[in-house]
Motif scaffolding. Sequence first.
Motif, short mmCIF file in Angstrom:
data_model
loop_
_atom_site.label_atom_id
_atom_site.label_comp_id
_atom_site.label_asym_id
_atom_site.label_seq_id
_atom_site.Cartn_x
_atom_site.Cartn_y
_atom_site.Cartn_z
N GLY A 74 2.60 -5.27 2.62
CA GLY A 74 4.02 -6.11 2.84
C GLY A 74 4.77 -5.75 4.17
O GLY A 74 5.35 -4.09 3.03
N ILE A 75 5.65 -6.02 4.85
CA ILE A 75 6.44 -5.49 5.61
C ILE A 75 7.34 -5.56 5.65
O ILE A 75 7.72 -6.61 6.10
N LEU A 76 8.33 -4.23 4.99
CA LEU A 76 9.85 -4.88 4.47
C LEU A 76 10.41 -4.88 6.40
O LEU A 76 10.38 -3.61 6.95
N HIS A 77 10.90 -5.94 6.57
CA HIS A 77 12.05 -5.74 8.27
C HIS A 77 13.40 -6.45 8.19
O HIS A 77 13.62 -7.28 7.20
N TYR A 78 13.95 -5.10 8.71
CA TYR A 78 15.80 -5.76 8.27
C TYR A 78 16.24 -6.25 9.63
O TYR A 78 16.35 -7.13 10.15
N LYS A 79 16.53 -4.94 10.83
CA LYS A 79 17.29 -5.23 11.97
C LYS A 79 16.83 -4.46 13.31
O LYS A 79 16.82 -4.48 14.34
N GLU A 80 15.16 -4.17 12.82
CA GLU A 80 14.64 -3.27 14.01
C GLU A 80 14.27 -4.16 14.73
O GLU A 80 13.76 -4.93 14.26
N ASP A 81 14.16 -3.37 16.09
CA ASP A 81 13.70 -4.60 17.38
C ASP A 81 11.93 -4.47 17.07
O ASP A 81 11.34 -3.87 16.05
N GLU A 82 11.54 -5.14 17.85
CA GLU A 82 10.39 -5.36 17.82
C GLU A 82 9.28 -4.51 18.28
O GLU A 82 7.74 -4.73 18.46
N ASP A 95 -5.58 -9.08 -4.46
CA ASP A 95 -5.29 -8.41 -5.42
C ASP A 95 -4.52 -7.03 -5.75
O ASP A 95 -4.22 -6.32 -7.16
N TYR A 96 -4.69 -6.21 -4.65
CA TYR A 96 -3.65 -4.77 -4.61
C TYR A 96 -2.46 -4.91 -3.16
O TYR A 96 -2.04 -6.31 -2.61
N ILE A 97 -1.55 -4.53 -3.73
CA ILE A 97 -0.47 -4.66 -2.81
C ILE A 97 -0.12 -2.56 -2.23
O ILE A 97 0.50 -2.09 -2.90
N LEU A 98 0.08 -3.44 -1.00
CA LEU A 98 0.99 -2.32 -0.21
C LEU A 98 2.48 -2.15 0.28
O LEU A 98 1.69 -3.34 1.42
N PHE A 99 2.77 -1.26 0.27
CA PHE A 99 4.13 -1.87 0.84
C PHE A 99 4.50 -0.85 1.87
O PHE A 99 4.00 0.57 1.81
N LEU A 100 4.71 -1.18 3.11
CA LEU A 100 5.56 -0.91 4.04
C LEU A 100 6.61 -1.03 5.40
O LEU A 100 6.94 -2.41 5.17
N ASP A 101 7.33 0.12 5.39
CA ASP A 101 8.33 0.63 6.20
C ASP A 101 8.13 -0.27 7.13
O ASP A 101 7.49 0.21 8.02
N CYS A 102 9.42 -0.80 7.61
CA CYS A 102 8.83 -1.52 9.30
C CYS A 102 9.31 0.26 9.90
O CYS A 102 8.56 -0.48 10.90
N ASP A 103 9.57 0.78 9.92
CA ASP A 103 9.61 2.25 10.45
C ASP A 103 9.17 3.13 10.11
O ASP A 103 8.85 4.62 10.97
N MET A 142 3.53 14.93 -6.62
CA MET A 142 5.34 14.80 -6.45
C MET A 142 5.83 13.50 -5.46
O MET A 142 6.71 13.60 -4.55
N CYS A 143 5.56 12.44 -5.89
CA CYS A 143 5.48 11.27 -4.93
C CYS A 143 5.92 9.84 -5.47
O CYS A 143 5.98 9.37 -4.97
N LEU A 144 6.46 10.22 -6.76
CA LEU A 144 7.11 9.43 -8.37
C LEU A 144 8.12 8.96 -7.17
O LEU A 144 8.56 7.40 -7.67
N ASN A 145 8.95 9.18 -6.32
CA ASN A 145 10.43 8.89 -5.67
C ASN A 145 10.13 8.37 -4.89
O ASN A 145 10.82 7.37 -3.54
N PHE A 146 8.31 7.56 -4.06
CA PHE A 146 8.62 7.14 -3.12
C PHE A 146 6.98 5.69 -3.80
O PHE A 146 6.11 5.70 -4.54
N CYS A 147 7.14 4.71 -2.99
CA CYS A 147 6.27 3.28 -3.22
C CYS A 147 5.59 3.36 -2.25
O CYS A 147 4.45 2.97 -2.34
N HIS A 148 6.09 4.31 -1.20
CA HIS A 148 4.75 4.36 0.14
C HIS A 148 3.37 5.49 -0.50
O HIS A 148 3.50 5.96 -0.86
N GLY A 149 2.56 4.86 -0.09
CA GLY A 149 1.01 5.22 -0.39
C GLY A 149 0.05 5.46 -2.25
O GLY A 149 -0.40 5.79 -1.71
#
Length: 297
Positions: free
Chosen positions: A39-47, A119-127, A170-177
């Motif tokens: 799942g990619i989070l998109h806000y106002k970043e360009d294409e 079955d599984y979900i991975l989060f990816l920020d648009c940037d 040391m990445c509890l404060n990230f949902c990344h990876g």
Amino acid sequence: NFCGNSFRKEVNNSNIFEQIGCKKCLNKFLKKKLTLGIGILHYKEDEEMLSTALKSIDKQKGIDFNNIKVVVVTDYEGNKVKETLVTPLNNIKPVYIYKNIKGYSSGVRNTIIERLNTDYILFLDCDDELNKGALKTIYNNVSKYRPELYGSGVIEKEKDGSTLKHTNLMCLNFCHGKAYSREFLLRNKIKFDVSIKIAEDLEFNLKVYNKSNNIIFDNKNFTYLWKYNPKSITRKESDVEELSCFFRCFDEGMIVLNNWYENIDKNDFCNKDFISVLYNLFYYRIKLTKLSKKTEE
């Protein structure tokens, strides 16, 4: 859909994997092809920025893309992506979801959990991007162990171009990876808290830790590339908002620590899970010392 006969399997005597069912049922379960959703989070970043994120998925090697699904979710219906301008992709066909969503990134991620039926979900920020070999590493690990949470390391690219490596402990404060079992999240009704804007990842992960009995830490592989974004909301919020978010996370963390304390070996001072939560709580406490005098008062 198991027959009911009890069977238990351990990995290297570590109790990492546990499943109820007869051996025949278990083998059938393990042979099932899993699906991994991104799942990619998109806000106002360009294409162009979105293309970079999508291309980092599309160019992955050693993975069957029939088992991979990608959605791009924007938090505003009027902020439609000009999909024709996105870099042509060979292996993936992203689904674009446009919706007015409350709660910034938390609201978007909750929408991803609801809509991405995998079955599984991975989060990816648009940037950000996935590193080389990321999908193969994540998919192989969740297929082998079937955890409720799989976590890998994160590479952080700073403003000056330098990089830092963060192991998952040391990445509890990230949902990344991280790859989350969607069934686990839905069954335990775990969602991102849309009322907080900062440290929402930490608050979410602490709730996952509190409910999960099957977590895999992979500190050898760094699957996620986090890139500094000067326009990030975390660079704009006030000290007061950061303070309130910290205390919300601290409360969640204390619940986890209290639950774990009764079960850990008191003589094992290297208990990684315990130390991991402590580290993150004190990390945010250290950040508080940098707040203004007026805010502290």
